[in-house]
Motif scaffolding. Structure first.
Motif, PDB file in Angstrom:
ATOM      1  N   ILE A 118       0.853  -1.192   0.000  1.00 15.56           N
ATOM      2  CA  ILE A 118       0.000   0.000   0.000  1.00 15.56           C
ATOM      3  C   ILE A 118       0.884   1.235   0.000  1.00 15.56           C
ATOM      4  N   GLU A 119       1.997   1.151   0.685  1.00 11.88           N
ATOM      5  CA  GLU A 119       2.983   2.229   0.665  1.00 11.88           C
ATOM      6  C   GLU A 119       4.358   1.597   0.590  1.00 11.88           C
ATOM      7  N   TYR A 120       5.307   2.359   0.120  1.00 11.01           N
ATOM      8  CA  TYR A 120       6.682   1.884   0.034  1.00 11.01           C
ATOM      9  C   TYR A 120       7.534   2.815   0.879  1.00 11.01           C
ATOM     10  N   ILE A 121       8.407   2.244   1.686  1.00 15.60           N
ATOM     11  CA  ILE A 121       9.242   3.100   2.532  1.00 15.60           C
ATOM     12  C   ILE A 121      10.721   2.885   2.250  1.00 15.60           C
ATOM     13  N   SER A 122      11.496   3.921   2.460  1.00 12.59           N
ATOM     14  CA  SER A 122      12.934   3.879   2.234  1.00 12.59           C
ATOM     15  C   SER A 122      13.618   4.606   3.380  1.00 12.59           C
ATOM     16  N   PRO A 123      14.756   4.086   3.855  1.00 16.54           N
ATOM     17  CA  PRO A 123      15.446   4.778   4.944  1.00 16.54           C
ATOM     18  C   PRO A 123      16.326   5.899   4.407  1.00 16.54           C
ATOM     19  N   ILE A 124      16.321   7.001   5.120  1.00 14.90           N
ATOM     20  CA  ILE A 124      17.254   8.083   4.791  1.00 14.90           C
ATOM     21  C   ILE A 124      18.023   8.398   6.068  1.00 14.90           C
ATOM     22  N   LYS A 125      19.117   9.119   5.940  1.00 13.70           N
ATOM     23  CA  LYS A 125      19.867   9.521   7.137  1.00 13.70           C
ATOM     24  C   LYS A 125      19.858  11.030   7.244  1.00 13.70           C
ATOM     25  N   ILE A 126      19.493  11.490   8.413  1.00 13.13           N
ATOM     26  CA  ILE A 126      19.479  12.927   8.680  1.00 13.13           C
ATOM     27  C   ILE A 126      20.450  13.166   9.826  1.00 13.13           C
ATOM     28  N   GLY A 127      21.499  13.909   9.548  1.00 17.42           N
ATOM     29  CA  GLY A 127      22.528  14.110  10.572  1.00 17.42           C
ATOM     30  C   GLY A 127      23.031  12.779  11.105  1.00 17.42           C
ATOM     31  N   GLY A 128      23.076  11.767  10.246  1.00 22.43           N
ATOM     32  CA  GLY A 128      23.551  10.447  10.642  1.00 22.43           C
ATOM     33  C   GLY A 128      22.482   9.551  11.253  1.00 22.43           C
ATOM     34  N   GLN A 129      21.292  10.089  11.533  1.00 24.03           N
ATOM     35  CA  GLN A 129      20.227   9.291  12.151  1.00 24.03           C
ATOM     36  C   GLN A 129      19.299   8.725  11.078  1.00 24.03           C
ATOM     37  N   THR A 130      19.051   7.425  11.167  1.00 26.98           N
ATOM     38  CA  THR A 130      18.214   6.776  10.163  1.00 26.98           C
ATOM     39  C   THR A 130      16.731   6.980  10.465  1.00 26.98           C
ATOM     40  N   VAL A 131      15.990   7.383   9.455  1.00 28.03           N
ATOM     41  CA  VAL A 131      14.538   7.531   9.572  1.00 28.03           C
ATOM     42  C   VAL A 131      13.915   6.891   8.329  1.00 28.03           C
ATOM     43  N   ASN A 132      12.905   6.054   8.517  1.00 28.24           N
ATOM     44  CA  ASN A 132      12.197   5.461   7.378  1.00 28.24           C
ATOM     45  C   ASN A 132      11.112   6.412   6.906  1.00 28.24           C
ATOM     46  N   VAL A 133      11.168   6.758   5.629  1.00 26.95           N
ATOM     47  CA  VAL A 133      10.178   7.691   5.091  1.00 26.95           C
ATOM     48  C   VAL A 133       9.558   7.109   3.818  1.00 26.95           C
ATOM     49  N   ALA A 134       8.433   7.673   3.433  1.00 26.19           N
ATOM     50  CA  ALA A 134       7.827   7.336   2.146  1.00 26.19           C
ATOM     51  C   ALA A 134       8.228   8.414   1.150  1.00 26.19           C
ATOM     52  N   PHE A 135       8.666   7.998  -0.022  1.00 25.63           N
ATOM     53  CA  PHE A 135       9.026   8.953  -1.079  1.00 25.63           C
ATOM     54  C   PHE A 135       7.761   9.293  -1.852  1.00 25.63           C
ATOM     55  N   ASP A 136       7.551  10.578  -2.090  1.00 25.68           N
ATOM     56  CA  ASP A 136       6.273  11.021  -2.648  1.00 25.68           C
ATOM     57  C   ASP A 136       6.512  12.019  -3.786  1.00 25.68           C
ATOM     58  N   SER A 137       6.337  11.549  -5.021  1.00 22.87           N
ATOM     59  CA  SER A 137       6.553  12.459  -6.158  1.00 22.87           C
ATOM     60  C   SER A 137       5.388  13.431  -6.325  1.00 22.87           C
ATOM     61  N   GLY A 138       4.393  13.345  -5.412  1.00 21.73           N
ATOM     62  CA  GLY A 138       3.251  14.243  -5.487  1.00 21.73           C
ATOM     63  C   GLY A 138       3.252  15.340  -4.427  1.00 21.73           C
ATOM     64  N   SER A 139       4.365  15.504  -3.699  1.00 21.28           N
ATOM     65  CA  SER A 139       4.447  16.600  -2.727  1.00 21.28           C
ATOM     66  C   SER A 139       5.904  17.038  -2.624  1.00 21.28           C
ATOM     67  N   ALA A 140       6.148  18.094  -1.857  1.00 25.14           N
ATOM     68  CA  ALA A 140       7.487  18.695  -1.891  1.00 25.14           C
ATOM     69  C   ALA A 140       8.011  19.063  -0.503  1.00 25.14           C
ATOM     70  N   ASP A 141       7.523  18.382   0.526  1.00 23.38           N
ATOM     71  CA  ASP A 141       8.035  18.605   1.877  1.00 23.38           C
ATOM     72  C   ASP A 141       8.871  17.404   2.305  1.00 23.38           C
ATOM     73  N   LEU A 142       9.955  17.686   3.021  1.00 22.87           N
ATOM     74  CA  LEU A 142      10.694  16.620   3.702  1.00 22.87           C
ATOM     75  C   LEU A 142      10.446  16.833   5.185  1.00 22.87           C
ATOM     76  N   TRP A 143       9.525  16.038   5.733  1.00 22.44           N
ATOM     77  CA  TRP A 143       9.243  16.193   7.161  1.00 22.44           C
ATOM     78  C   TRP A 143       9.380  14.849   7.851  1.00 22.44           C
ATOM     79  N   VAL A 144       9.761  14.892   9.108  1.00 22.35           N
ATOM     80  CA  VAL A 144       9.987  13.660   9.862  1.00 22.35           C
ATOM     81  C   VAL A 144       9.470  13.785  11.299  1.00 22.35           C
ATOM     82  N   PHE A 145       9.205  12.641  11.887  1.00 22.50           N
ATOM     83  CA  PHE A 145       8.926  12.602  13.323  1.00 22.50           C
ATOM     84  C   PHE A 145      10.151  13.177  14.045  1.00 22.50           C
ATOM     85  N   SER A 146       9.931  14.028  15.031  1.00 23.71           N
ATOM     86  CA  SER A 146      11.063  14.566  15.776  1.00 23.71           C
ATOM     87  C   SER A 146      10.845  14.314  17.257  1.00 23.71           C
TER      88      SER A 146
END
Ligand SMILES: *[C@@H]1O[C@H](CO)[C@@H](O)[C@H](O)[C@H]1NC(C)=O
Ligand SMILES: *[C@@H]1O[C@H](CO)[C@@H](O)[C@H](O)[C@H]1NC(C)=O
Ligand SMILES: *[C@@H]1O[C@H](CO)[C@@H](O)[C@H](O)[C@H]1NC(C)=O
Ligand SMILES: CC(=O)N[C@H]1CO[C@H](CO)[C@@H](O)[C@@H]1O
Length: 430
Positions: A118-146
């Motif tokens: 239903i969704e696909y997730i990919s891990p990214i690293k922010i300041g060295g910290q791994t966060v799993n996010v969904a890549f979305d070609s239909g929006s333009a925000d990079l937001w994460v749980f903090s």
């Protein structure tokens, strides 16, 4: 090895800023993130996915769908006022922040798609910290749980902690609020940090840190944020819109593009900066993308169903959106398509088209840009069980004047998003 290399890059970056050295250049490289199927399978909820799509794009919602979702809606539908946050705006890049710096690096990161595709997730690293996010070609925000979120919202999630990052910088006075329409919204404050996506990295990338997220995100512990791959006129940061990760990293990539390889059952990938010729058959067809509204939008001249060779005319505009599960097409196309499916009907209980789960689904052939015919395979159009022996259609009708081609479309297509030339490249999956 890749992990070691990434740390090496971060240390160099840190050192180079102290010494005020010129920007680090490691040459142009390409990077890859693998995507794998998630073992945690969730019941398919077609009507919910359909509602999400209508709301993400602010389309009218059919009454029977509203009725079928009565209970959920009371909690989830945001106000019209909130909707205006994601309203496509006219092109105006004068207020977009352009100070972020792409940094070439190398590496790959394992990834886990969620909820049975239903969704696909990919891990990214922010300041060295791994966060799993969904890549979305239909929006333009990079937001994460903090870590600023209430404890109860963070349970089961990876929350980015800016205080543990040496590369974090606050962006005083900046805030964001994004609502995708289905209650999957977030708001909070903003900073910058080094963002690494499978080895492609940007120093000083705007990172939107949630201080509030909707219940739907709280309960979906597979995803702890979104990475938007559309264009920054859709970004919601105030007072100054921020450029997307892809816009920032593009100059450092071997080729100014990313590729999307999403599959129903097997591992797929997002790659930045190169086209892997083993992922598709034949030659890529290149289609101009209309990006003036901030989306990746293509035109279509018509379609055909099954083995019929004659294309039926039906001009359409379609937004190509990895962040949407279903494929929304014109009512005309949808009606034509399902007229070939025995037992298919508009199901009031579902608010959309359902059919007997054992029905044979023909392929859908859809024109892209007048130069390419994409074949959406019949079996991929079965979204899964709705109730009993009724399955929900992966193809549904749009209630707007544009179509949304989501993951149902990507299941059969390898798609290149060329940001340098504003083109989409397409070919059948290998
Ligand atoms: C622009 O981005 C830089 C770093 O990317 C950040 O330090 C700065 O505060 C931003 N400026 C505005 C006005 O958003
Ligand atoms: C967000 O920032 C804008 C512009 O700086 C400001 O007008 C608004 O009050 C802020 N919103 C919140 C909730 O802080
Ligand atoms: C599907 O299942 C129904 C009920 O079990 C049966 O009557 C029907 O013939 C089946 N159709 C196909 C195409 O197999
Ligand atoms: C190997 C495997 O997992 N195959 C599955 C692919 O997806 C279809 C539809 O969900 C299933 O029916 C297969 O079992």
């Amino acid at each position: 090895m890749s992990f070691f290399f990434m740390r090496f890059i971060l240390i160099l970056l840190w050192a180079s800023s102290i010494l005020a050295a010129p920007p680090l250049s490691l040459g142009k490289r390409s990077f890859k993130i693998d995507r794998v199927r998630n073992p945690n399978f969730k019941r398919y909820d077609g009507p919910k996915e359909l509602l999400k799509t209508y709301q993400k794009y602010r389309m009218p919602i059919p009454q029977d769908l509203l009725n079928s979702l009565d209970d959920q809606l009371e909690d989830d539908v945001p106000s019209d006022d909130a909707h205006s946050e994601t309203n496509p705006q006219t092109l105006d890049l004068t207020h977009v922040n352009t100070t972020a710096r792409p940094v070439a690096a190398i590496g790959s990161v394992p990834a886990t798609p969620a909820n049975g595709g239903i969704e696909y997730i990919s891990p990214i690293k922010i300041g060295g910290q791994t966060v799993n996010v969904a890549f979305d070609s239909g929006s333009a925000d990079l937001w994460v749980f903090s870590t600023q979120l209430p404890t109860i919202s963070k349970i089961g999630h990876q929350a980015y902690d800016p205080s543990l990052s040496r590369t974090f910088k606050p962006m005083p006075g900046a805030n964001f609020s994004i609502l995708y329409g289905d209650g999957t919204g977030a708001s909070g404050n903003v900073g910058t940090d080094t963002v690494d996506v499978g080895g492609a990295a940007v120093a000083g990338q705007a990172v939107q840190m949630a201080t509030a997220v909707s219940d739907a995100f709280v309960t979906d512990t597979h995803v702890s944020g979104l990475l938007g791959l559309a264009f920054s006129q859709l970004n919601t940061v105030k007072p100054v819109r921020q450029r997307t990760f892809f816009e920032n990293v593009m100059p450092a990539l071997a080729q100014p593009l990313f590729t999307v390889d999403l599959r129903r059952n097997t591992t797929g990938a997002y790659e930045f900066g190169r086209i892997d010729g083993s992922k598709f058959v034949g030659r890529l067809a290149w289609v101009p993308a209309d990006t003036k509204r901030g989306f990746w939008q293509v035109s279509s001249t018509g379609f055909s169903v099954g083995s019929t060779t004659t294309m039926l005319a039906g001009a359409a505009q379609a937004i190509v959106d990895t962040g949407t599960t279903l494929m929304l097409v014109s009512k005309e196309l949808s009606d034509r398509y399902y007229s070939h499916v025995v037992g298919a009907k508009r199901n009031p209980a579902a608010g959309g088209i359902t059919f007997p789960c054992n029905a044979t689904l023909p392929d859908l052939l859809v024109d892209v840009g007048g130069v390419y015919t994409a074949k959406v395979r019949g079996p991929d159009i079965n979204f899964g069980t709705f109730q009993g022996n009724e399955c929900f259609g992966g193809i549904q009708s749009t209630t707007s004047h544009f179509e949304i081609w989501g993951d149902i479309f990507f299941r059969s297509q390898f798609v290149v998003f060329d940001g340098g030339n504003h083109l989409l490249g397409m070919a059948s999956h290998a």
